[in-house]
Design a protein around this motif. Structure first.
Motif, PDB file in Angstrom:
ATOM      1  N   GLY A 218     114.451  64.863  69.997  1.00  0.00           N
ATOM      2  CA  GLY A 218     115.895  64.935  70.187  1.00  0.00           C
ATOM      3  C   GLY A 218     116.402  63.203  69.995  1.00  0.00           C
ATOM      4  N   VAL A 219     117.695  63.211  69.753  1.00  0.00           N
ATOM      5  CA  VAL A 219     118.361  61.724  69.971  1.00  0.00           C
ATOM      6  C   VAL A 219     119.990  61.905  70.046  1.00  0.00           C
ATOM      7  CG1 VAL A 219     118.476  61.769  67.437  1.00  0.00           C
ATOM      8  CG2 VAL A 219     118.302  59.654  68.442  1.00  0.00           C
ATOM      9  N   THR A 220     120.489  60.701  70.707  1.00  0.00           N
ATOM     10  CA  THR A 220     121.682  60.588  71.135  1.00  0.00           C
ATOM     11  C   THR A 220     122.236  59.572  70.280  1.00  0.00           C
ATOM     12  OG1 THR A 220     121.642  61.702  73.116  1.00  0.00           O
ATOM     13  CG2 THR A 220     123.599  60.577  72.535  1.00  0.00           C
ATOM     14  N   VAL A 221     123.207  59.726  69.263  1.00  0.00           N
ATOM     15  CA  VAL A 221     123.489  58.728  68.441  1.00  0.00           C
ATOM     16  C   VAL A 221     124.812  58.170  68.628  1.00  0.00           C
ATOM     17  CG1 VAL A 221     123.751  57.971  65.954  1.00  0.00           C
ATOM     18  CG2 VAL A 221     122.343  59.766  66.436  1.00  0.00           C
ATOM     19  N   THR A 241     115.714  73.668  74.848  1.00  0.00           N
ATOM     20  CA  THR A 241     116.578  73.653  75.962  1.00  0.00           C
ATOM     21  C   THR A 241     116.283  72.335  76.715  1.00  0.00           C
ATOM     22  OG1 THR A 241     116.944  75.974  76.442  1.00  0.00           O
ATOM     23  CG2 THR A 241     117.114  74.666  78.545  1.00  0.00           C
ATOM     24  N   LYS A 242     114.963  72.075  76.987  1.00  0.00           N
ATOM     25  CA  LYS A 242     114.639  70.944  77.840  1.00  0.00           C
ATOM     26  C   LYS A 242     114.781  69.777  77.028  1.00  0.00           C
ATOM     27  CE  LYS A 242     111.377  67.639  78.645  1.00  0.00           C
ATOM     28  NZ  LYS A 242     111.090  66.519  77.945  1.00  0.00           N
ATOM     29  N   THR A 243     114.984  69.739  75.781  1.00  0.00           N
ATOM     30  CA  THR A 243     115.322  68.614  74.908  1.00  0.00           C
ATOM     31  C   THR A 243     117.087  68.106  74.901  1.00  0.00           C
ATOM     32  OG1 THR A 243     113.294  68.418  73.643  1.00  0.00           O
ATOM     33  CG2 THR A 243     115.345  67.247  72.671  1.00  0.00           C
ATOM     34  N   SER A 244     117.571  69.331  74.884  1.00  0.00           N
ATOM     35  CA  SER A 244     119.153  69.231  74.839  1.00  0.00           C
ATOM     36  C   SER A 244     119.519  68.651  76.340  1.00  0.00           C
ATOM     37  CB  SER A 244     119.728  70.543  74.618  1.00  0.00           C
ATOM     38  OG  SER A 244     119.258  71.093  73.386  1.00  0.00           O
ATOM     39  N   MET A 245     118.564  69.264  77.341  1.00  0.00           N
ATOM     40  CA  MET A 245     119.010  68.676  78.743  1.00  0.00           C
ATOM     41  C   MET A 245     118.585  67.217  78.869  1.00  0.00           C
ATOM     42  SD  MET A 245     120.178  69.653  81.925  1.00  0.00           S
ATOM     43  CE  MET A 245     119.356  71.428  82.412  1.00  0.00           C
ATOM     44  N   HIS A 246     117.678  66.860  78.107  1.00  0.00           N
ATOM     45  CA  HIS A 246     117.344  65.258  78.111  1.00  0.00           C
ATOM     46  C   HIS A 246     118.443  64.355  77.377  1.00  0.00           C
ATOM     47  CE1 HIS A 246     114.227  61.828  77.722  1.00  0.00           C
ATOM     48  NE2 HIS A 246     114.991  61.753  76.819  1.00  0.00           N
ATOM     49  N   GLU A 247     118.980  65.000  76.354  1.00  0.00           N
ATOM     50  CA  GLU A 247     119.858  64.217  75.992  1.00  0.00           C
ATOM     51  C   GLU A 247     121.327  64.352  76.522  1.00  0.00           C
ATOM     52  OE1 GLU A 247     119.043  62.104  73.132  1.00  0.00           O
ATOM     53  OE2 GLU A 247     117.250  63.148  73.411  1.00  0.00           O
ATOM     54  N   LEU A 248     121.824  65.394  77.233  1.00  0.00           N
ATOM     55  CA  LEU A 248     122.626  65.325  78.040  1.00  0.00           C
ATOM     56  C   LEU A 248     122.737  64.473  79.267  1.00  0.00           C
ATOM     57  CD1 LEU A 248     125.279  66.619  79.135  1.00  0.00           C
ATOM     58  CD2 LEU A 248     123.905  68.453  80.332  1.00  0.00           C
ATOM     59  N   ALA A 249     121.214  64.238  79.776  1.00  0.00           N
ATOM     60  CA  ALA A 249     120.974  63.233  80.762  1.00  0.00           C
ATOM     61  C   ALA A 249     121.549  61.879  80.394  1.00  0.00           C
ATOM     62  CB  ALA A 249     119.544  63.484  81.274  1.00  0.00           C
ATOM     63  N   HIS A 250     120.929  61.620  79.096  1.00  0.00           N
ATOM     64  CA  HIS A 250     121.216  60.099  78.574  1.00  0.00           C
ATOM     65  C   HIS A 250     122.945  59.840  78.667  1.00  0.00           C
ATOM     66  CE1 HIS A 250     117.694  58.450  76.961  1.00  0.00           C
ATOM     67  NE2 HIS A 250     117.304  59.259  76.496  1.00  0.00           N
ATOM     68  N   ILE A 251     123.599  60.969  78.299  1.00  0.00           N
ATOM     69  CA  ILE A 251     124.939  60.889  78.267  1.00  0.00           C
ATOM     70  C   ILE A 251     125.552  60.698  79.741  1.00  0.00           C
ATOM     71  CG2 ILE A 251     127.212  62.129  77.747  1.00  0.00           C
ATOM     72  CD1 ILE A 251     125.475  63.514  75.509  1.00  0.00           C
ATOM     73  N   ARG A 252     125.117  61.639  80.558  1.00  0.00           N
ATOM     74  CA  ARG A 252     125.645  61.662  81.813  1.00  0.00           C
ATOM     75  C   ARG A 252     125.148  60.310  82.748  1.00  0.00           C
ATOM     76  NH1 ARG A 252     127.519  66.370  84.457  1.00  0.00           N
ATOM     77  NH2 ARG A 252     128.739  67.551  82.709  1.00  0.00           N
ATOM     78  N   GLU A 273     115.045  57.822  83.549  1.00  0.00           N
ATOM     79  CA  GLU A 273     116.008  58.379  84.254  1.00  0.00           C
ATOM     80  C   GLU A 273     116.358  59.977  83.474  1.00  0.00           C
ATOM     81  OE1 GLU A 273     118.546  54.502  85.814  1.00  0.00           O
ATOM     82  OE2 GLU A 273     119.134  55.731  84.285  1.00  0.00           O
ATOM     83  N   ALA A 274     116.432  59.752  82.024  1.00  0.00           N
ATOM     84  CA  ALA A 274     116.950  60.815  81.458  1.00  0.00           C
ATOM     85  C   ALA A 274     115.732  61.999  81.639  1.00  0.00           C
ATOM     86  CB  ALA A 274     116.941  60.625  79.943  1.00  0.00           C
ATOM     87  N   GLU A 275     114.524  61.681  81.295  1.00  0.00           N
ATOM     88  CA  GLU A 275     113.190  62.517  81.359  1.00  0.00           C
ATOM     89  C   GLU A 275     113.350  63.195  83.060  1.00  0.00           C
ATOM     90  OE1 GLU A 275     110.531  65.130  80.215  1.00  0.00           O
ATOM     91  OE2 GLU A 275     111.950  63.943  79.039  1.00  0.00           O
ATOM     92  N   SER A 276     113.444  62.400  84.005  1.00  0.00           N
ATOM     93  CA  SER A 276     113.437  62.824  85.357  1.00  0.00           C
ATOM     94  C   SER A 276     114.586  63.738  85.450  1.00  0.00           C
ATOM     95  CB  SER A 276     113.384  61.620  86.192  1.00  0.00           C
ATOM     96  OG  SER A 276     112.440  60.724  86.003  1.00  0.00           O
ATOM     97  N   ALA A 312     116.297  56.272  91.157  1.00  0.00           N
ATOM     98  CA  ALA A 312     116.235  57.325  92.113  1.00  0.00           C
ATOM     99  C   ALA A 312     117.708  57.814  92.393  1.00  0.00           C
ATOM    100  CB  ALA A 312     115.372  57.237  93.274  1.00  0.00           C
ATOM    101  N   GLN A 313     118.876  57.147  92.781  1.00  0.00           N
ATOM    102  CA  GLN A 313     119.963  57.286  93.209  1.00  0.00           C
ATOM    103  C   GLN A 313     120.690  57.883  92.050  1.00  0.00           C
ATOM    104  OE1 GLN A 313     120.950  53.517  95.110  1.00  0.00           O
ATOM    105  NE2 GLN A 313     120.699  54.504  97.101  1.00  0.00           N
ATOM    106  N   THR A 314     120.482  57.135  90.752  1.00  0.00           N
ATOM    107  CA  THR A 314     121.193  57.736  89.501  1.00  0.00           C
ATOM    108  C   THR A 314     120.565  59.221  89.136  1.00  0.00           C
ATOM    109  OG1 THR A 314     121.446  55.567  88.709  1.00  0.00           O
ATOM    110  CG2 THR A 314     121.275  57.396  87.078  1.00  0.00           C
ATOM    111  N   VAL A 315     119.286  59.314  89.218  1.00  0.00           N
ATOM    112  CA  VAL A 315     118.578  60.666  88.996  1.00  0.00           C
ATOM    113  C   VAL A 315     118.970  61.763  89.848  1.00  0.00           C
ATOM    114  CG1 VAL A 315     116.520  61.873  88.913  1.00  0.00           C
ATOM    115  CG2 VAL A 315     116.281  59.622  87.996  1.00  0.00           C
ATOM    116  N   LEU A 316     119.222  61.680  90.826  1.00  0.00           N
ATOM    117  CA  LEU A 316     119.916  62.529  92.072  1.00  0.00           C
ATOM    118  C   LEU A 316     121.433  62.612  91.841  1.00  0.00           C
ATOM    119  CD1 LEU A 316     118.040  61.595  95.378  1.00  0.00           C
ATOM    120  CD2 LEU A 316     117.790  63.476  94.005  1.00  0.00           C
TER     121      LEU A 316
END
Length: 351
Positions: A218-221, A241-252, A273-276, A312-316
């Motif tokens: 997946g990739v966020t462009v 689903t997992k890859t889409s969640m990873h890309e959403l995490a990059h955005i958030r 951060e995104a994978e976590s 860790a704070q960002t991930v949580l």
């Protein structure tokens, strides 16, 4: 009078000793996370069991106390107010007599004076104000507050209100989906896509090797006139689903906007951060994923405790927000850090 003063002095001494112990444990756990990527993965797995409902400080604080008692924590709520509208009392459960409370940091909310507000602003702190410029009620500090684990209570049957359980009740009439090899048991894919689109990104499935995607899952462009998330179209529903969640995490996590100026956002940290976040959210939702990101590469933090703490704070923070967005609106949990404020009794043990 003398006896009361002695008790007060003893209480202050005990409090000071506890605060010293909390700080030492916090620093020790951060040091382990910074030194060993495997410790980071263990931490993310542990946080997932709580659904990311606690801050980093409270995660560490609860784990420290649980380890001292040689127990596995499940779900925490305060004792409850006298009206029985909060805490365990709300669920018609009572804390057993003699049970020792766990401690968490609970926010203190009040309206600061104008003098306090100006002082904080001079120090660089953000002060919330109303349309007339007056300070509004806000978090002004934190205090140690009492909370109790489910195992310390008796009463009506209680099921932990996880996001996973709430979604299953909503989408399957209470029936647990059957896990099929390669299938996605969470039912969150469409909701993840909606969150991505709500953030202003187009979302498409694409063939591997196509423009932008290349060999990635997946990739966020982002670029001039381009804001798009692409996910491979040939992967299993679970991986999609997992890859889409990873890309959403990059955005958030604001990896694509440049708003986190001054932070060391090298690729290793962004991917960690995104994978976590993706791993934590998927685990909390019932999708068993295997973390494989740069958390396994020791060089991403180089033992920097401050960097690990920020990460860790960002991930949580991000995982907690995503899980809240994915939870049905009428099943919000009352066990978040904020909900605990003002519900706990002052004593350390149940009376």
């Amino acid at each position: 009078m003398a006896r009361r003063q002695a008790r007060s002095e003893q209480s202050e001494q005990e409090r000071a000793e506890l605060l010293d112990k909390i700080k030492a444990d916090f620093d020790a756990r951060l040091a382990r996370l910074a030194a060993d990527p495997a410790e980071w993965v263990t931490f993310i797995e542990t946080v997932a069991s709580f659904g990311a409902q606690y801050t980093l400080n409270n995660q560490f604080l609860l784990l420290m106390q649980a380890e001292e008692r040689q127990m596995t924590p499940t779900f925490f709520l305060p004792f409850g107010n006298k009206a029985g509208t909060s805490g365990w009392k709300k669920h018609k459960r009572s804390v057993r007599k003699g049970e020792k409370a766990f401690k968490v940091w609970a926010p203190i909310r009040r309206r600061p004076t104008e003098e306090e507000a100006q002082k904080w602003e001079a120090e660089g702190r953000k002060v919330q104000r109303d349309e007339h410029g007056r300070p509004v009620k806000q978090v002004v500090g934190f205090r140690l507050s009492s909370t109790f684990d489910l195992s310390q209570t008796d009463g009506e049957p209680f099921q932990v209100p996880t996001v996973q359980r709430a979604r299953r009740i909503k989408t399957a009439g209470g029936q647990t989906p059957q896990l099929l090899d390669g299938e996605d048991p969470t039912g969150v894919y469409d909701d993840i896509v909606k969150l991505i689109k709500d953030a202003g990104y187009a979302f498409d499935l694409a063939a591997p090797g196509s423009q932008y995607l290349g060999k990635a899952n997946g990739v966020t462009v982002t670029g001039l006139g381009v804001r798009q998330v692409l996910v491979r179209d040939d992967v299993s529903p679970a991986q999609r689903t997992k890859t889409s969640m990873h890309e959403l995490a990059h955005i958030r996590c604001d990896h694509t906007t440049g708003v986190r100026l001054g932070e060391d956002l090298h690729r290793g940290r962004k991917e960690t951060e995104a994978e976590s976040v993706a791993h934590l959210c998927c685990q909390a939702l019932g999708l068993d994923t295997q973390i494989y990101s740069d958390a396994y590469v020791l060089g991403w933090a180089n033992g920097d405790m401050d960097l690990v703490k920020e990460c860790a704070q960002t991930v949580l923070r991000v995982a907690k927000a995503i899980l809240a967005d994915l939870a049905p609106a009428d099943t919000t949990s009352s066990a978040t850090d904020d909900a605990e404020d003002g519900d706990a009794e002052d004593g350390d043990t149940a009376q």
